[in-house]
Design a protein around this motif. Sequence first.
Motif, mmCIF file in Angstrom:
data_model
loop_
_atom_site.group_PDB
_atom_site.id
_atom_site.type_symbol
_atom_site.label_atom_id
_atom_site.label_comp_id
_atom_site.label_asym_id
_atom_site.label_seq_id
_atom_site.Cartn_x
_atom_site.Cartn_y
_atom_site.Cartn_z
ATOM 1 N N ALA A 104 0.913 -0.966 -0.080
ATOM 2 C CA ALA A 104 0.678 0.245 -0.329
ATOM 3 C C ALA A 104 0.692 1.295 0.129
ATOM 4 C CB ALA A 104 -0.778 0.039 1.146
ATOM 5 N N LEU A 105 2.491 1.378 -0.224
ATOM 6 C CA LEU A 105 2.897 2.196 -0.108
ATOM 7 C C LEU A 105 3.529 2.995 -1.195
ATOM 8 C CD1 LEU A 105 4.967 1.777 2.915
ATOM 9 C CD2 LEU A 105 3.320 2.538 3.022
ATOM 10 N N VAL A 106 2.692 2.349 -2.435
ATOM 11 C CA VAL A 106 3.172 2.763 -3.655
ATOM 12 C C VAL A 106 2.706 4.086 -4.519
ATOM 13 C CG1 VAL A 106 3.268 2.001 -6.193
ATOM 14 C CG2 VAL A 106 4.197 0.057 -4.082
ATOM 15 N N TYR A 107 3.607 5.006 -4.791
ATOM 16 C CA TYR A 107 3.232 6.289 -5.606
ATOM 17 C C TYR A 107 2.939 5.616 -6.214
ATOM 18 C CZ TYR A 107 4.565 9.081 -1.039
ATOM 19 O OH TYR A 107 4.841 9.508 -0.535
ATOM 20 N N ARG A 108 2.139 6.357 -7.423
ATOM 21 C CA ARG A 108 1.751 6.443 -8.787
ATOM 22 C C ARG A 108 1.514 8.355 -9.540
ATOM 23 N NH1 ARG A 108 1.034 1.285 -11.236
ATOM 24 N NH2 ARG A 108 0.562 -0.230 -9.504
ATOM 25 N N ARG A 109 2.423 8.837 -10.342
ATOM 26 C CA ARG A 109 2.069 9.161 -10.539
ATOM 27 C C ARG A 109 2.299 9.724 -12.224
ATOM 28 N NH1 ARG A 109 3.810 14.004 -6.963
ATOM 29 N NH2 ARG A 109 3.100 15.243 -9.046
ATOM 30 N N ARG A 110 1.500 10.473 -12.989
ATOM 31 C CA ARG A 110 1.317 10.343 -14.177
ATOM 32 C C ARG A 110 3.185 11.174 -14.812
ATOM 33 N NH1 ARG A 110 -4.181 11.315 -16.052
ATOM 34 N NH2 ARG A 110 -3.719 9.294 -15.205
ATOM 35 N N ILE A 111 3.800 11.242 -15.525
ATOM 36 C CA ILE A 111 4.479 11.185 -16.271
ATOM 37 C C ILE A 111 3.625 12.906 -17.508
ATOM 38 C CG2 ILE A 111 6.187 11.583 -18.105
ATOM 39 C CD1 ILE A 111 6.843 8.661 -16.903
ATOM 40 N N ARG A 112 4.359 14.347 -17.215
ATOM 41 C CA ARG A 112 2.623 15.093 -17.358
ATOM 42 C C ARG A 112 3.645 15.227 -19.326
ATOM 43 N NH1 ARG A 112 -2.229 14.330 -15.769
ATOM 44 N NH2 ARG A 112 -1.970 14.552 -13.649
ATOM 45 N N GLN A 113 5.279 15.613 -19.448
ATOM 46 C CA GLN A 113 6.259 15.834 -20.399
ATOM 47 C C GLN A 113 7.129 15.168 -21.272
ATOM 48 O OE1 GLN A 113 7.400 19.686 -18.830
ATOM 49 N NE2 GLN A 113 7.973 19.220 -17.343
ATOM 50 N N PRO A 114 7.973 15.254 -21.305
ATOM 51 C CA PRO A 114 9.199 14.601 -21.985
ATOM 52 C C PRO A 114 9.829 14.684 -20.400
ATOM 53 C CG PRO A 114 8.606 15.685 -24.195
ATOM 54 C CD PRO A 114 7.993 15.935 -22.510
ATOM 55 N N GLY A 119 1.906 10.769 -19.858
ATOM 56 C CA GLY A 119 0.704 10.922 -20.145
ATOM 57 C C GLY A 119 0.388 9.578 -19.486
ATOM 58 N N ASP A 120 1.769 8.467 -19.835
ATOM 59 C CA ASP A 120 2.259 7.154 -18.592
ATOM 60 C C ASP A 120 2.136 7.472 -17.245
ATOM 61 O OD1 ASP A 120 1.466 5.988 -20.945
ATOM 62 O OD2 ASP A 120 3.590 5.712 -21.021
ATOM 63 N N SER A 121 1.566 6.362 -16.467
ATOM 64 C CA SER A 121 1.826 6.912 -14.737
ATOM 65 C C SER A 121 3.525 5.872 -14.022
ATOM 66 C CB SER A 121 1.067 6.706 -14.397
ATOM 67 O OG SER A 121 -0.356 7.264 -14.334
ATOM 68 N N ILE A 122 4.064 6.348 -13.771
ATOM 69 C CA ILE A 122 5.120 5.763 -13.244
ATOM 70 C C ILE A 122 4.251 4.945 -11.467
ATOM 71 C CG2 ILE A 122 6.428 8.132 -12.603
ATOM 72 C CD1 ILE A 122 8.680 4.724 -13.217
ATOM 73 N N ALA A 123 5.528 3.977 -11.230
ATOM 74 C CA ALA A 123 4.197 3.476 -9.787
ATOM 75 C C ALA A 123 6.378 3.257 -8.907
ATOM 76 C CB ALA A 123 4.147 1.860 -9.844
ATOM 77 N N TYR A 124 6.000 4.092 -8.271
ATOM 78 C CA TYR A 124 7.523 4.645 -7.381
ATOM 79 C C TYR A 124 7.652 3.779 -5.710
ATOM 80 C CZ TYR A 124 6.492 9.182 -6.077
ATOM 81 O OH TYR A 124 5.986 10.269 -5.900
ATOM 82 N N VAL A 125 7.999 4.021 -5.159
ATOM 83 C CA VAL A 125 8.674 3.687 -3.303
ATOM 84 C C VAL A 125 9.647 4.674 -3.029
ATOM 85 C CG1 VAL A 125 8.632 2.725 -1.305
ATOM 86 C CG2 VAL A 125 7.231 1.411 -3.324
#
Length: 777
Positions: free
Chosen positions: A675-685, A719-725
């Motif tokens: 449950a500690l995974v962040y997901r953020r969208r990449i808005r630009q290159p 526009g893709d999302s990255i999952a990170y901790v």
Amino acid sequence: MDARVGLPLTRRQRDHRGRLQLVYWLRTETGAEEIVIDGESAIAFLQAADRERAQALLCDLKGCLLRPLSLHTLSHQPVCGLYADSLSVWHEALARLQRAGITLMEEDVRPVDRYLIERGIFAGARVIHRNSGPALVRDTFIPTLRLLSLDIETTLRADRILSIALQCGTQEVVLFNGSIPAAAHILPCVDERSLLQALETQVRRLDPDLLIGWNVIGFDLRVLEQRARALGVRLCLGRDQQPLRVEQSQTGRWFARLNGRVVLDGIETLKGATWQFERYSLEFVAQELLGRGKLIHDPGDRGEEIQRLYREAPEALAGYNLEDCRLVTDIFERAELVPYLLERARLTGLPLDKVGGSSQAFDNLYLPRLHRAGFVAPEYASGLGDLEVPGGFVMDSRPGLYRHVLVLDFKSLYPSIIRSFQIDPLGLAMGTRGDSPPEALVPGFHHAIFDRRHALLPGIIERLWAARDQAKRDGNSALSQAIKIQMNACYGVLGSRVCRFFDQRLSGSITLRGHQILQQTAEHIESVYGHTVIYGDTDSVFVWLGDEWADVDTDAYGEYLATELNRWWQAQLQRRFDIESALELQYEAHYSRFLMPRMRHSEKGSKKRYAGIKRQGNGDEALIFRGLESVRTDWTPLARTFQQELYGRIFHDRPWRSLLQQQVEAVFAGTCDEALVYRRRIRQPLSAYIRNRPPHVRAAQQLEDARHRQGLPPAYRVGDSIAYVMTVNGPEPVELLRSPIDYQHYVDKQLLPVADTILPFIGESFAQLVAPQIDLF
């Protein structure tokens, strides 16, 4: 008279033997047919005062004509029409006039689009024959369309196609590159060339009207075109003999040219129909809508697993490939995407594959009416643009933890303001001319005055409004949604420079009137009914009845308040402006408990952030969050589930202190790491993040660097999302997690802000309650 009727699927314009041709593929009841229309001209307008100068610039251009017209600009100047027999002459004429600084109007309306909208052809069309050849007139027929879902599997570098799955109704086939055990729905191909040739054969056999997929243009069709070009295969997937063409616009969006077939990307179509998801991967959307997902569940291992299946278990790869097609088909059906697009087309004239298109839809609805009224549209986005025009009204909130809050909501506030106050581009032009009788005028803001006798947009809105009410009564959710989007867009485009009718006197007269209406509504509620309005936002007011409210027939009281306020507004508008009110306030909700939080590090109330227990009409309750961590995708699942449980306990007056202690203990014990995974969208290159490189960008860069070292293509697009901790060494992508997790970070940055949004209102503090426990770790 020819009895052929159908739906224009695709449209294009071209020069043929030196003359303009308009080409439409019409889907009739029995099939598809190409309709070629000759004899039309490309058209634009310019002021009559510029005619002589324009004539001198164009005198050597054959097939170009300037003709006086009985039309005027919105500044009341006479215009003449520029007509060209071919696109080549048309483009040359426009270029010459633009270089000379001559103002042009409606020059950007494509002839192939103008032909339809001027004839009122939004969806259905009938073919008739005239002396000059076939022509189209308006019809109401909408055919049943055939969908083909397509999905390809490739090597990790996408330099070889492994398989292609197709699903069209009950017909399913997987084209497989190489040997594979025989099966009814699998067609083995000896090599990639024969695979592409088999694809063309299958598409021709299935003969779909719509080709659907997930990122189907930016990946599937793009790879198909690249591989076809590399192998020297002429891949014709349309209804003519033209090869597939995939192009990228300056904005980065991919387009596919398949004459006679419409290509719909599932992601873009969902977004256009206002579906919102935390992530738009096929796996995530399928799980949310269908309750099932891909046959390979781990996205981190999916690419390698596909390669393994191709080598070791080709039947399993074929099944995986085909299931992706089924998922897309089922998502389209579940979300009613095709009915939505058909209703949008019937309502606005937008092509089925048009992404966005609010400004074009406005043109389609407004331009024919404007022309019939004797006017042409102004030079593109030439209206006043240096005015102070605010957005939607957001009232300063009164922070607190309340009981019994009612929400009253203005139904389609901005469209109702347009209807009531006769806000309209032509009405503005006529009202500010200075010769209208006083009784015809309705005041706006920023010195805008509207002549109600000439207003066109209020009538358009009124027809849309009535159609939406009927759609709701009929249970036609697709039509209702399409109308709602278009009605709201009628306001939005007027305040956007992408609209030819942009003028801040128009948009300002809408938003500032909205501010006035909400403020006066709140003042009237407080002065007449004695209730406190604790918040207001764009089209809603939040009315606190008081913690000691008896809560007897509260719903009936909410309906009573809305009815009385509507009567008051009707009287106000009649008395002050001599206009009929289209404002419609509705009782929307009763919150038995309601939290209006403070802004972080401030005593002021927040905006667009609240939570509460909403009473349902059947007596049930729902825990509602707006703008808080529970509905924010950039917060972790830890924060979201913690907030829901904590707030639910406090709202229901249940014990909650033990929850804090248990949650902190679980974090440090490592029992809730998933449950500690962040997901953020990449808005630009990634390369564009130079000065500020937030955690999700740093994590994404680590993964891309690792893939680059392995010779693999990039994993992320804009526009893709990255999952990170978050680890003790900073952010790390889930796929490359190596370092110990920074548990203190999650307590400080995820649990504490959530808790301290509500605890101060009951005299408590997260830090004071859990500090002794944290010291143990």
